[in-house]
Every structure is written in structure tokens, then in C-alpha cells.
Design an enzyme around this catalytic site. Structure first.
Site, PDB file in Angstrom:
ATOM      1  N   LYS A  68      46.599  -0.269   7.601  1.00 15.11           N
ATOM      2  CA  LYS A  68      45.071  -0.804   7.840  1.00 15.11           C
ATOM      3  C   LYS A  68      44.366   0.323   8.982  1.00 15.11           C
ATOM      4  CE  LYS A  68      44.409  -5.063   9.664  1.00 15.11           C
ATOM      5  NZ  LYS A  68      42.912  -4.896  10.115  1.00 15.11           N
ATOM      6  N   THR A  69      43.468   0.432   8.136  1.00 18.13           N
ATOM      7  CA  THR A  69      42.842   1.177   9.209  1.00 18.13           C
ATOM      8  C   THR A  69      41.100   0.605   9.565  1.00 18.13           C
ATOM      9  OG1 THR A  69      41.303   2.533   7.251  1.00 18.13           O
ATOM     10  CG2 THR A  69      43.225   3.226   7.895  1.00 18.13           C
ATOM     11  N   ASP A  99      39.364  -2.487   6.547  1.00 19.51           N
ATOM     12  CA  ASP A  99      39.257  -3.440   7.825  1.00 19.51           C
ATOM     13  C   ASP A  99      37.775  -3.676   7.282  1.00 19.51           C
ATOM     14  OD1 ASP A  99      39.316  -6.120   7.692  1.00 19.51           O
ATOM     15  OD2 ASP A  99      40.719  -5.767   9.397  1.00 19.51           O
ATOM     16  N   LYS A 101      35.431  -5.200   6.583  1.00 22.51           N
ATOM     17  CA  LYS A 101      34.998  -6.478   6.823  1.00 22.51           C
ATOM     18  C   LYS A 101      32.935  -6.361   6.176  1.00 22.51           C
ATOM     19  CE  LYS A 101      37.719  -8.773   9.962  1.00 22.51           C
ATOM     20  NZ  LYS A 101      38.352  -7.396  10.246  1.00 22.51           N
ATOM     21  N   ASP A 104      26.885  -8.054   4.012  1.00 23.06           N
ATOM     22  CA  ASP A 104      24.652  -7.662   3.521  1.00 23.06           C
ATOM     23  C   ASP A 104      24.883  -8.124   2.635  1.00 23.06           C
ATOM     24  OD1 ASP A 104      22.637  -6.726   4.132  1.00 23.06           O
ATOM     25  OD2 ASP A 104      23.427  -5.871   6.226  1.00 23.06           O
ATOM     26  N   ILE A 105      23.839  -7.150   2.252  1.00 24.89           N
ATOM     27  CA  ILE A 105      23.280  -7.750   0.307  1.00 24.89           C
ATOM     28  C   ILE A 105      23.709  -6.715   0.003  1.00 24.89           C
ATOM     29  CG2 ILE A 105      21.285  -8.802   1.691  1.00 24.89           C
ATOM     30  CD1 ILE A 105      19.733  -6.564   0.731  1.00 24.89           C
ATOM     31  N   ASN A 107      23.085  -4.320  -2.385  1.00 20.75           N
ATOM     32  CA  ASN A 107      22.519  -3.052  -1.945  1.00 20.75           C
ATOM     33  C   ASN A 107      22.496  -2.168  -1.314  1.00 20.75           C
ATOM     34  OD1 ASN A 107      20.873  -0.631  -3.494  1.00 20.75           O
ATOM     35  ND2 ASN A 107      19.751  -1.221  -1.039  1.00 20.75           N
ATOM     36  N   TYR A 222      49.641 -15.609  16.852  1.00 22.52           N
ATOM     37  CA  TYR A 222      50.851 -15.538  16.190  1.00 22.52           C
ATOM     38  C   TYR A 222      51.436 -15.798  15.509  1.00 22.52           C
ATOM     39  CZ  TYR A 222      48.915 -11.103  18.734  1.00 22.52           C
ATOM     40  OH  TYR A 222      47.654  -9.952  19.347  1.00 22.52           O
TER      41      TYR A 222
END
Length: 275
Positions: A68-69, A99, A101, A104-105, A107, A222
Site C-alpha cells: 500500500k502506497t 491509498d 482516499k 471529491d465530486i 469529475n 491496533y
């Protein structure tokens, strides 16, 4: 966060069996390589220099199903970094999960995913998004990712103390994934089987995993691999500093990754036996 959920029916099936029935090519590939490598371990590469990140990947590659970057924290990023990362993924049989995340809309996220300096869709097999903006974010990312046979995860829950991804928010995230279809939205970042009221067989990837249950000064909580995989029915454990932050050489880092791989795999095998 302490949470125990009774295993959901798909969790009683081997990864290879689930792979055969999955409509998304990337999810199918992930499940097959998990079975092949006997690994449900994803290592999160949270360092800021490209060569440091690649060195961690080289060390842990034999033990992982995924890395995961966080591409936007790389201080010396060039396209050569993602080209080498993709080469290592092919050589060592793992997938890349950026990753990002997105939040936003439609487009805007489509442009963030396809364009700019990082061009995430070109090299990352899997990415993720917050459901907060509504289904337009799934559609926008899908216009870019689906033709490339990529896969999307939604953030249904988080592992940090006091986060707001709970209750009805989580339920709406699950419904958004169902509405989009598993040929694009293949699962969730979550602490347990958030899809436990259906038989969708979404993938659940879980951060905040340590060999000892504890927390850190910034609110991360954790749980052990067994708590995550066996008790909560999750599919992939995500571990970062607990592996590459140890003292030692490349062999020591791989040995630590191997401990997590073995613990996660044993919890998975026990889950199948328990069923």
C-alpha cells in the site's frame, strides 16, 4: 476499536473458490495470488523517499499479497518510481494499492486518478475513496478505472479513535457499493464484516494491525491478526511500521513480515476449519 462479528458466509469459503466467482479481474487476481502465496498480508509503505520505499518493498515482497502506497507523500517522486514498483509487483507476485482516499465530486476525482504527475490509474491495481461525496465519486473513478480492469474500495470504517465513519454512514457506504456492483467496487476498508446482512462477498481490508493489541500517540488503535481475520472475518491485514520500523537488516525485516504473514494465514485457516 474492539469489535467481534460472527463470520459472514463468504468468509467460510477458501480464497481460491471466491476468486472463481468474482466478477472483477483485479479482485480475482488478488484472491488467487493470496491462495498461491499463502498470504493475506498488505504492507503499508509510509516513508517519504522513493528509494527507501523501494527498499522496503524489496525486503517484504516474498511475504505479501499487496503493498500500500501514499504517493502524495513522496518528496522525490518521478515516474521511474512507479515503473520500478510495478516491475517488482510483477516479479514478486503482489498487487499495488494506492491509498489515495479520493473525496471529491466525480469529475475532479476522475482527473486526480488519471492525470497530474502521479497518473495513479496507470500503475495502481486498487485504490480507494470516501463515500462522503455520494455515488458520483464511484461513477467518476469508474470511468477511468473500469476500462483498465482496476478495482475500487470504499472507506466504510476507519481504525483511528473518534472517527465519524460509523453507524448509518457505514451502512450507506455498503449500499453504495452494492448499487455500483462488484465488477468495480470490490470491497471496503473496514474493521469487520460490514456487509454481514447480505451475501455479496465483498473484500474487507483492515488497517491498525499489530502482533500486540495497543495504540499510538496519534489515535491509531491496533488489533492482532487473529482478532481481525478470525474474530471479525476480514480478508487482508494491513501493517506498516510494525514491520519495517524494527531494528535490523533486510533479513530481519523480512522475518518480521513473515511473522505477520504466518499469523494472518493461520487465522484464515482456522476460520475455514471453524466453519
Amino acid at each position: 476499536m474492539s469489535r467481534t462479528i460472527a463470520p459472514h458466509p463468504p468468509t467460510t469459503k477458501p480464497y481460491a473458490v471466491r476468486a472463481d466467482a468474482h466478477p472483477n479481474p483485479t479482485a480475482k487476481r488478488l484472491l488467487k495470488l493470496m491462495d498461491r502465496k499463502k498470504s493475506n498480508l498488505c504492507v503499508s509503505i509510509d516513508v517519504t523517499k522513493c528509494e527507501d520505499a523501494l527498499e522496503i518493498v524489496r525486503r517484504v515482497a516474498p511475504a505479501v499479497c499487496m503493498v500500500k502506497t501514499h504517493i502524495d507523500i513522496m518528496e522525490d517522486f518521478t515516474p521511474a518510481f512507479t515503473a520500478e514498483l510495478a516491475r517488482l509487483a510483477d516479479e514478486h507476485d503482489f498487487l499495488i494499492f494506492e491509498d489515495r482516499k479520493f473525496a471529491d465530486i466525480g469529475n475532479t476525482v476522475a482527473l486526480q486518478y488519471s492525470s497530474g504527475v502521479h497518473r495513479i490509474a496507470e500503475w495502481s491495481h486498487i485504490t480507494n475513496a470516501h463515500p462522503l461525496p455520494g455515488p458520483g465519486i464511484v461513477t467518476g473513478l469508474g470511468k477511468v478505472g473500469k476500462p483498465l480492469d482496476r478495482a475500487l474500495l470504499l472507506l466504510a470504517e476507519m481504525s483511528s479513535a473518534g472517527n465519524l465513519a460509523v453507524g448509518d454512514y457505514t451502512r450507506q457506504a455498503v449500499q453504495m457499493a452494492r448499487d455500483a456492483g462488484r465488477d468495480w467496487v470490490v470491497g471496503f476498508i473496514a474493521m469487520g464484516r460490514v456487509d454481514s446482512d447480505g451475501d455479496d462477498d465483498f473484500l474487507v481490508l483492515t488497517p491498525g494491525v499489530g502482533l500486540v493489541a495497543k495504540g499510538d500517540a496519534l489515535g491509531q488503535q491496533y488489533r492482532t491478526p487473529r482478532q481481525v481475520v478470525y474474530d471479525s472475518g476480514c480478508d487482508v491485514i494491513i501493517v506498516g511500521r510494525g514491520i519495517y520500523g524494527i531494528e535490523g537488516d533486510a533479513a530481519a525485516v523480512l522475518a518480521e513480515a513473515e511473522k505477520y504473514r504466518a499469523e494472518g494465514w493461520k487465522a484464515y485457516e482456522d476460520r475455514l476449519i471453524q466453519a
